[in-house]
Design a protein around this motif. Structure first.
Motif, PDB file in Angstrom:
ATOM      1  N   ARG A  25       0.822  -1.218   0.000  1.00 47.65           N
ATOM      2  CA  ARG A  25       0.000   0.000   0.000  1.00 47.65           C
ATOM      3  C   ARG A  25       0.854   1.266   0.000  1.00 47.65           C
ATOM      4  O   ARG A  25       0.585   2.212  -0.741  1.00 47.65           O
ATOM      5  CB  ARG A  25      -0.925   0.001   1.212  1.00 47.65           C
ATOM      6  CG  ARG A  25      -1.995  -1.065   1.141  1.00 47.65           C
ATOM      7  CD  ARG A  25      -2.814  -1.103   2.396  1.00 47.65           C
ATOM      8  NE  ARG A  25      -3.845  -2.130   2.328  1.00 47.65           N
ATOM      9  CZ  ARG A  25      -4.714  -2.346   3.269  1.00 47.65           C
ATOM     10  NH1 ARG A  25      -4.702  -1.619   4.380  1.00 47.65           N
ATOM     11  NH2 ARG A  25      -5.614  -3.291   3.138  1.00 47.65           N
ATOM     12  N   LEU A  26       1.887   1.297   0.840  1.00 46.61           N
ATOM     13  CA  LEU A  26       2.749   2.484   0.908  1.00 46.61           C
ATOM     14  C   LEU A  26       3.529   2.664  -0.383  1.00 46.61           C
ATOM     15  O   LEU A  26       3.684   3.787  -0.871  1.00 46.61           O
ATOM     16  CB  LEU A  26       3.694   2.394   2.104  1.00 46.61           C
ATOM     17  CG  LEU A  26       3.033   2.524   3.477  1.00 46.61           C
ATOM     18  CD1 LEU A  26       4.040   2.212   4.576  1.00 46.61           C
ATOM     19  CD2 LEU A  26       2.449   3.906   3.661  1.00 46.61           C
ATOM     20  N   ASN A  27       4.030   1.574  -0.936  1.00 47.33           N
ATOM     21  CA  ASN A  27       4.755   1.677  -2.202  1.00 47.33           C
ATOM     22  C   ASN A  27       3.837   2.138  -3.327  1.00 47.33           C
ATOM     23  O   ASN A  27       4.237   2.932  -4.182  1.00 47.33           O
ATOM     24  CB  ASN A  27       5.418   0.350  -2.558  1.00 47.33           C
ATOM     25  CG  ASN A  27       6.644   0.087  -1.730  1.00 47.33           C
ATOM     26  OD1 ASN A  27       7.313   1.001  -1.271  1.00 47.33           O
ATOM     27  ND2 ASN A  27       6.950  -1.176  -1.518  1.00 47.33           N
ATOM     28  N   SER A  62       6.868  11.230  -1.307  1.00 50.94           N
ATOM     29  CA  SER A  62       6.725   9.968  -2.041  1.00 50.94           C
ATOM     30  C   SER A  62       7.916   9.049  -1.798  1.00 50.94           C
ATOM     31  O   SER A  62       7.752   7.834  -1.635  1.00 50.94           O
ATOM     32  CB  SER A  62       6.535  10.220  -3.537  1.00 50.94           C
ATOM     33  OG  SER A  62       7.662  10.879  -4.067  1.00 50.94           O
ATOM     34  N   ILE A  63       9.110   9.598  -1.711  1.00 46.61           N
ATOM     35  CA  ILE A  63      10.288   8.790  -1.405  1.00 46.61           C
ATOM     36  C   ILE A  63      10.178   8.226   0.005  1.00 46.61           C
ATOM     37  O   ILE A  63      10.479   7.050   0.242  1.00 46.61           O
ATOM     38  CB  ILE A  63      11.575   9.620  -1.588  1.00 46.61           C
ATOM     39  CG1 ILE A  63      11.792   9.889  -3.084  1.00 46.61           C
ATOM     40  CG2 ILE A  63      12.784   8.902  -0.986  1.00 46.61           C
ATOM     41  CD1 ILE A  63      12.882  10.899  -3.384  1.00 46.61           C
ATOM     42  N   ALA A  64       9.694   9.036   0.948  1.00 50.70           N
ATOM     43  CA  ALA A  64       9.511   8.559   2.323  1.00 50.70           C
ATOM     44  C   ALA A  64       8.487   7.430   2.375  1.00 50.70           C
ATOM     45  O   ALA A  64       8.642   6.454   3.118  1.00 50.70           O
ATOM     46  CB  ALA A  64       9.073   9.709   3.226  1.00 50.70           C
ATOM     47  N   LEU A  65       7.414   7.515   1.571  1.00 49.29           N
ATOM     48  CA  LEU A  65       6.412   6.449   1.524  1.00 49.29           C
ATOM     49  C   LEU A  65       7.004   5.155   0.977  1.00 49.29           C
ATOM     50  O   LEU A  65       6.723   4.068   1.490  1.00 49.29           O
ATOM     51  CB  LEU A  65       5.220   6.875   0.670  1.00 49.29           C
ATOM     52  CG  LEU A  65       4.293   7.903   1.297  1.00 49.29           C
ATOM     53  CD1 LEU A  65       3.298   8.416   0.253  1.00 49.29           C
ATOM     54  CD2 LEU A  65       3.560   7.299   2.469  1.00 49.29           C
ATOM     55  N   GLY A  68       9.139   3.782   3.648  1.00 49.87           N
ATOM     56  CA  GLY A  68       8.236   3.273   4.668  1.00 49.87           C
ATOM     57  C   GLY A  68       7.647   1.929   4.284  1.00 49.87           C
ATOM     58  O   GLY A  68       7.472   1.049   5.128  1.00 49.87           O
ATOM     59  N   GLY A  69       7.368   1.735   3.006  1.00 45.63           N
ATOM     60  CA  GLY A  69       6.863   0.453   2.526  1.00 45.63           C
ATOM     61  C   GLY A  69       7.860  -0.664   2.732  1.00 45.63           C
ATOM     62  O   GLY A  69       7.500  -1.783   3.109  1.00 45.63           O
ATOM     63  N   LEU A  70       9.118  -0.369   2.503  1.00 44.13           N
ATOM     64  CA  LEU A  70      10.161  -1.372   2.736  1.00 44.13           C
ATOM     65  C   LEU A  70      10.263  -1.724   4.215  1.00 44.13           C
ATOM     66  O   LEU A  70      10.375  -2.890   4.585  1.00 44.13           O
ATOM     67  CB  LEU A  70      11.507  -0.862   2.228  1.00 44.13           C
ATOM     68  CG  LEU A  70      11.622  -0.668   0.727  1.00 44.13           C
ATOM     69  CD1 LEU A  70      12.953   0.003   0.382  1.00 44.13           C
ATOM     70  CD2 LEU A  70      11.487  -1.993   0.007  1.00 44.13           C
ATOM     71  N   ILE A  71      10.204  -0.722   5.057  1.00 47.48           N
ATOM     72  CA  ILE A  71      10.301  -0.946   6.500  1.00 47.48           C
ATOM     73  C   ILE A  71       9.052  -1.661   7.024  1.00 47.48           C
ATOM     74  O   ILE A  71       9.144  -2.568   7.844  1.00 47.48           O
ATOM     75  CB  ILE A  71      10.533   0.388   7.231  1.00 47.48           C
ATOM     76  CG1 ILE A  71      11.905   0.942   6.852  1.00 47.48           C
ATOM     77  CG2 ILE A  71      10.409   0.217   8.738  1.00 47.48           C
ATOM     78  CD1 ILE A  71      12.162   2.364   7.298  1.00 47.48           C
TER      79      ILE A  71
END
Length: 88
Positions: A25-27, A62-65, A68-71
């Protein structure tokens, strides 16, 4: 058919629930925002100055999201675990 079998052998056990993963979802949200930034960049000359100043923040968000998706993929999602256990 051998190709499909080889692909299925590499998938995670609960691949059918992929849309419930917060990492996905975040990605997806990050990708959507980056795409929006690209479209906005293409129309740069027709945008008001306020919007032009907001674009660098959108790219950072968007880069932070995406990060965040990876984490998020590292953490257990209790509701998803219930679905996994219920389907087995």
């Amino acid at each position: 058919m051998k190709i499909i079998a080889a692909i299925r052998a590499r998938l995670i056990a609960d691949w059918r629930l992929f849309f419930r993963f917060w990492s996905v979802r975040l990605n997806g949200l990050g990708l959507l925002l980056l795409t929006g930034c690209q479209i906005a960049t293409d129309a740069w000359n027709s945008m008001p100055a306020d919007l032009r100043h907001a674009i660098p923040y959108a790219q950072g968000i968007s880069i932070a999201l995406l990060v965040g998706g990876l984490i998020a993929r590292l953490f257990v999602q209790p509701k998803l675990e219930e679905k996994r256990n219920g389907n087995q």
